[in-house]
Each structure stands twice: as C-alpha cells, then as structure tokens.
Design an enzyme around this catalytic site. Structure first.
Site, PDB file in Angstrom:
ATOM      1  N   HIS A   9      41.668   0.279  26.039  1.00 53.60           N
ATOM      2  CA  HIS A   9      42.224   1.519  26.596  1.00 53.60           C
ATOM      3  C   HIS A   9      41.340   2.734  26.348  1.00 53.60           C
ATOM      4  O   HIS A   9      40.880   3.363  27.304  1.00 53.60           O
ATOM      5  CB  HIS A   9      43.619   1.789  26.024  1.00 53.60           C
TER       6      HIS A   9
ATOM      7  N   HIS B 101      37.723   6.281  28.221  1.00 51.57           N
ATOM      8  CA  HIS B 101      38.738   5.258  28.464  1.00 51.57           C
ATOM      9  C   HIS B 101      38.255   4.295  29.549  1.00 51.57           C
ATOM     10  O   HIS B 101      38.443   4.547  30.746  1.00 51.57           O
ATOM     11  CB  HIS B 101      40.047   5.917  28.911  1.00 51.57           C
TER      12      HIS B 101
ATOM     13  N   GLU C 204      63.724  21.363  36.287  1.00 43.08           N
ATOM     14  CA  GLU C 204      62.826  22.505  36.070  1.00 43.08           C
ATOM     15  C   GLU C 204      61.368  22.079  35.948  1.00 43.08           C
ATOM     16  O   GLU C 204      60.479  22.716  36.530  1.00 43.08           O
ATOM     17  CB  GLU C 204      63.235  23.280  34.805  1.00 43.08           C
TER      18      GLU C 204
ATOM     19  N   HIS D  61      71.393  29.785  25.591  1.00 48.30           N
ATOM     20  CA  HIS D  61      70.875  30.310  26.851  1.00 48.30           C
ATOM     21  C   HIS D  61      70.185  31.665  26.684  1.00 48.30           C
ATOM     22  O   HIS D  61      69.757  32.255  27.679  1.00 48.30           O
ATOM     23  CB  HIS D  61      72.004  30.438  27.872  1.00 48.30           C
TER      24      HIS D  61
END
Length: 673
Positions: free
Chosen positions: A268, A38, A417, A479
């Site tokens: 890129h 890149h 999280e 859950h």
C-alpha cells in the site's frame, strides 16, 4: 522523453498489457527514487485506468481545460502516481523529469494531486472520500449545464477511481445518497475493490456489501475482474448507457505483479524495494530499465492523448454558434463574470438599505440580497442542508433542482453538510457556476474538511452560515457556535465575514462574489439589529476588513472593536462612556482576513494607539492580535446555555455596561504603565 506521434502509428499494434505496464512501472520507478509513496493502487488499477483512458475518456491532452471534456477524479489520491503517469504518457504537462521528481520540492508531482498546481488534475484529493463527493458536484454541474445549454455544448461524463478508504469515510454515504436521489446518470465510479487497507485486510474493520449499499441509494451496480480489459470495457460501455449513477466494483490485486507484496498491506504505502521492483518486471514481462518506455508504447499513449482533438474541434464549431452569454460561461479556464445587471441590482438595494435603515436580522438582509441579485448572475446556484427557511437562502424566483428538472437553480442538499460543501467545490471546479449553500454556523464542523480544500484550491464557493452565536437562544449550547469563528479564521485563504447590519451584509456578499480565487463564509445573525449606516454612495467598507464607525472629535481614550451583533452593543457602550467623558471610538471588524491585507498605516489609523476592547459573542481566538496583549476581551469563555437571547447576553456579560467596565479597566491599566 519527447516523442512526436506519426499518423501511421497504429494503436492496435501495442497490447493492452504493455500500455498498462507503462503506467505501472513509471509509478513504481518514481516511488523507488523518491523512497516515498503508494505503489499498490497504481499497480492494481493500471488495467482499469488504461481501458478508461484508451477507449472511453473524452479529453485532449493539448487542451486539458477544454470545457466539454470528461472529468476524471482520482478520489484515492494517495495513488497519485497513477494519474501522473497517465498525464505524462498521454502528452500532458508532466515531463519525465517531473516524474523523477515525485514528492520533491517545487515539482509538478506532489504526494497527492493538487488542483491548480498540476495541469490535468481536476480536483485536490487525498483526504479520502472528498474526491467522490466532489465528483458528485461535477456530475451535477454537467446536468445543470446540459439543461441550460443543450447537449451540443455540455455533454460529458464524470469518472472516479475510489478505494475502500473512500467508501469507508462517512462523506461517501452523503455523496452517493445525493447522487442516487438526483439520478446523476453521467457519473461512473470505478471502485478499486482490492480488500486491503493500511492495517491489513478490510475485513478487520468492515463487512459492508458495497454493491448492495450503492444499489439501495439508487445506483446501477456491477462487479468485474479488474485485470480483464475486455470485461472492464464491456462494463464501462454498458454503464455509460445507464440512467442512474454507476458503481463498477473492480476486483483487483493491490501491488499487482510484485510477487511478495501483491495482495497485502505491504504494497500500500511504501516503495517495493529494488528486489521486488525487479521481480515485478520479470513477472509482468516488462524488460526495460527504470523510467524507460519503449517508443511504440509511448507513441500509442500519445495517440490516445490526441484522439480527443476531433471531438474538441467539433465542439468549438458548436461553441462559435452559441450565444454570447453561453460563451462567457463556457470559455476555457474563465471564471463566471459578474454582469452589469448584478452591479445595478446591488446598487439599488444599497440605496434602499441606506434610506430605510431596516431593523432586521442579517440572515433576513441576506435573503433580500439574494432576492435582488440572484436572477442577474448566470450560473448562480444556491441551496441549503435542509435549513432553507432558517438560513433564508432561497432567492425570489429560484427554482428547485430535481432529477427530472435540472434547469433549476436551487438545490435541496438534505441533511448532508459535508457532502453539500464538497459538491459545491465540484460545481465550482466544473466551471460555469458560482455555488452557495446554507447551514447553521455550529455545523461548519461537519463542512470544514471541504471548506479547507476549497481554500487550498482557491475556489469561489460561498457558505451562508446563520444562527452565528449565543444569539440563537433557546436551542442551547449544542447549536451555539462559540468556537467556530476562531476555527474558520485560521484557515488560510478563507474569507470569514460577520456583518453587523443590512448594509454590511450586502457588502459582504459583494466581497464574496468578487473574490474569484477564494471561498467565503458569511456568518449571519438570527436576531434583528438596526442598520447603523446610511452611506449609500460610499465605498464598500467591509472590503477593508475593519473600519471606524464612531470617531470622537478630539481624540480617543479607548477603542471598542466588535463584529456582528456586538457592534450595536459597542455603540451603546460608547454612548454610556460618553456620559462619563470617556472618549470611545467604535470599530466594526466584519472580516479579519481582509483587514490583515490592508496597508499598515490604514490599520494603525483604524485601531489607534489608545487601549482596546474586543467584543464578540465567541471565544477569544486570535483577538489578541487586534486588541494587543493588554487589551480587554468581552465574549465567551465557555459554551452557551439554553435561554432567550437577551438573557444569555446579560448572563454572559456581553452588554453595554459590561463593555464599559472593560473599557475602564483597559484605560486604568494603560495609565499605570
């Protein structure tokens, strides 16, 4: 090229343009030879990186792990040749041959930067957004260390180069929100604001005002011309004085200098090609053959790499005056050692668990472990993703970290999280800390990319994941983590523990703390379980991965292998089978990875030759490896449901009678063969 640097070499005789072009064209040339890579970011951000390294970054290339160095994170890891070029030019542990071997087998210059593989790489990056989130953990570690040891020993900045892709990833919002909330003023993000992504202009997919977004999260923000060295330098100098974390949006041109590629997605992720590489040389006035850096430019870069020697030697003088405890935490490249006080506290708790044999949930046992040991381990820092009172991760005496109180040792990460897991990686990478953090096991999916990187980087990071099965009950299948154990167990170099009682929980904590080169996940129960062991002076059995809990005196007809809460059910099943004169051995298997590492004869002795039944309130996963192709499995074959835990275990057949029936089937099948 190995060039000694002479004292009379004058950095001022070499222009900024030549310094930056040396970076650009080492990157271009390496990518051309590799025919992979890149070039866009190294060409576009060479001016920014040159200003940072030549005027601000505190580092000593001869001692890349010096504890009080500034941290530099290339969050946009696909632009790795930018970093490799800088490490080579400043005299780091990357030779010209390494540059020429970019992306090749065995080289120090892999496609994306890898911590532990290449000296000078502070963290593994490539998955976009992970770098900036990990850097938040590093910046937090600097503030925590500064509060503990003072500015004389811990006083440095964390710099990040991030791209549009890093800021599009959702983890970036978690990271910048946490950094802004804590006011991590030693964190400076240099945003490669080129408006281009792989598909084309970023306007195809996003219209965000990044400066407004960061400002809304409590950051100091500004925009600058990323090709104007004086403007870049002024922006960095002023943001270093800011009390907030800083975003400097550097307006750059991707593939800067390549006439037909710059400013487009074509720059890129593919080599420029020989014609465009030559055209870029002409455009930027770099009249040198591939991989050639003129001696004055190389000397100037080597001087930049050596400038930090003065700061490092002054720091060493202060370090010599520090306490032994401080020196233990700040020694270059040394992991936090577990002191004798920890061993004594752990031993005392082990004796109590063995004597009292409490009937408690393993998450409660874990909190008792933290109560006993947290204060005895320097650099032990906990936290939770807004589930402190469910995870039970707050040890006795731990104090919350706040923007005005970094001497604390407990971090409220909020409902972030993924950001929490990445920040814990940053805390561990910085050095001086052993981080742990809690959430529900079902939410390990949110944390997984950062857990995977911790395993790849061999970091001691401990995840406390509670509510580990259908046993959490009424919250229901959203859950109830039926597939998560299997998903985590397949990550290489990750220890996944599912302890069955209080003693196993303590032993799992011991294993996690002693594993200096790999992360751990402690999967803990909500429901209370009896402590079935009383061997206070015995070895750490969890460290063997699996072990015999019940061994019939006169051989075995079947072996029941279980984890966590299902061990107690397996014990009940063994007693039920005994009434039918069926001899059942019971094995607790709290950590498959550690069991796999045991000697073959030990594994054979534990598993035996009788037919086997695996028992776990989760999906089958890799259980066939341990129970055999003909083994029976008692567990989940779908998602859970909302009901009290005892009803769920009954309805899904994870009961002593259900296990006994599976054992009878396994025995009958074996006899027919």
């Amino acid at each position: 090229m190995n060039i000694s640097v002479h004292a009379e070499a004058d950095l001022n005789t070499v222009s900024h343009g030549d310094l930056a072009n040396a970076v650009r064209f080492l990157a271009v040339d390496a990518i051309e030879v590799s025919q992979s890579g890149h070039p866009g970011l190294p060409m576009g951000m060479a001016d920014v990186a040159t200003v940072l390294f030549s005027r601000f970054l505190k580092f000593d290339s001869a001692h890349p792990n010096w504890p009080d160095r500034d941290r530099f994170v290339l969050s946009a890891g696909h632009g790795s040749m930018l970093l490799y070029a800088l490490l080579h030019l400043t005299g780091g542990d990357i030779s010209l041959d390494d540059i020429k071997a970019f992306r090749q087998w065995g080289s120090k210059t892999p496609g994306h930067p890898e911590y532990g593989h290449t000296l000078g790489v502070e963290t593994t990056t490539g998955p976009l957004g992970q770098g900036i989130a990990t850097a938040v953990g590093m910046a937090l570690a600097e503030r925590l260390g500064n509060a503990r040891h003072g500015g004389g020993l811990v006083d440095h900045f964390t710099y990040v180069i991030a791209g549009d892709g890093c800021l599009m990833e959702g983890i970036s919002q978690e990271a910048i929100s946490l950094a802004g909330h804590l006011q991590l003023g030693r964190l400076i993000v240099l945003f490669d604001d080129n408006g281009i992504s792989i598909d084309g202009p970023t306007s195809l997919a996003t219209s965000d005002d990044q400066l407004a977004r960061f400002a809304a999260s409590g950051w100091s923000v500004r925009r600058v011309d990323g090709h104007d060295p004086e403007a870049i330098a002024l922006a960095i100098a002023e943001e270093r004085a800011a009390a907030k974390p800083s975003l400097i949006a550097c307006r750059t041109i991707i593939g800067f200098g390549a006439p037909e590629r710059q400013g487009t997605e074509k720059a890129h992720g593919a080599p420029l090609g020989a014609d465009q590489a030559a055209a870029a040389r002409r455009t930027l006035g770099w009249d040198y053959q591939p991989f050639v850096v003129p001696i004055p430019v190389m000397k100037a870069w080597r001087m930049i790499g050596q400038r930090g020697q003065v700061d490092r030697l002054a720091w060493l003088d202060r370090y010599e005056c520090a306490t032994p405890e401080q020196r233990d935490l700040l020694v270059e490249g040394k992991a936090v050692a577990l002191p004798n006080a920890y061993a004594q506290a752990s031993k005392k708790l082990r004796e109590r668990f063995a004597t009292e044999r409490p009937k408690i949930a393993t998450r409660q046992a874990s909190q008792q472990v933290l109560d006993a040991i947290a204060s005895s381990i320097p650099g032990f820092v906990g936290g939770s993703a807004d589930l402190t009172h469910s995870n039970l991760t707050h040890g006795k005496g731990q104090v919350a970290v706040r923007r005005d109180a970094f001497a604390g040792d407990y971090i409220h990460y909020g409902i972030r999280e993924h950001g929490m897991a990445a920040a814990m990686n940053g805390l561990a990478l910085h050095g001086g800390f052993i981080p742990y953090g809690g959430t529900f096991l079902a939410f390990s999916d949110y944390s997984r990319p950062a857990i995977r990187l911790a395993a790849l980087m061999r970091l001691r990071v401990i995840h406390v994941m509670t509510h580990d099965s259908i046993g959490l009950g009424e919250d229901g299948p959203t859950h109830q983590p039926v597939e998560h154990l299997a998903a985590l167990r397949v990550i290489p170099n990750l220890l996944v523990f599912r302890p069955a009682d209080a003693l196993e929980t303590l032993e799992a904590w011991n294993c996690a703390l002693e594993a200096e080169d790999r992360p751990s996940v402690l999967c803990l129960l909500r429901q209370a379980l009896p402590t079935f062991r009383s061997d206070a002076l015995d070895e750490n059995r969890v460290a063997r991965g699996a072990y015999l809990v019940v061994t019939p005196d006169d051989g075995r007809d079947v072996t029941l292998v279980a984890t966590g809460s299902e061990v107690s059910i397996a014990l009940d099943a063994a007693r039920l089978l005994a009434t039918e004169h069926i001899r059942a051995a019971v094995v607790s298997a709290p950590c498959f990875a550690l069991f796999e590492e045991q000697a073959e004869d030990y594994r054979a002795a534990v598993l035996g030759t009788a037919p086997r039944v695996g028992i776990e309130a989760a999906v089958l996963g890799d259980w066939p490896r341990w129970i055999g192709a003909d083994g029976e499995f008692v567990g989940m074959r779908g998602f859970g449901a909302s009901a009290p835990a005892p009803i769920l275990y009954r309805e899904f057949g994870i009961t002593a009678p259900g296990i006994a029936e599976a054992a009878r089937r396994a025995i009958a099948r074996a006899r027919r063969q």
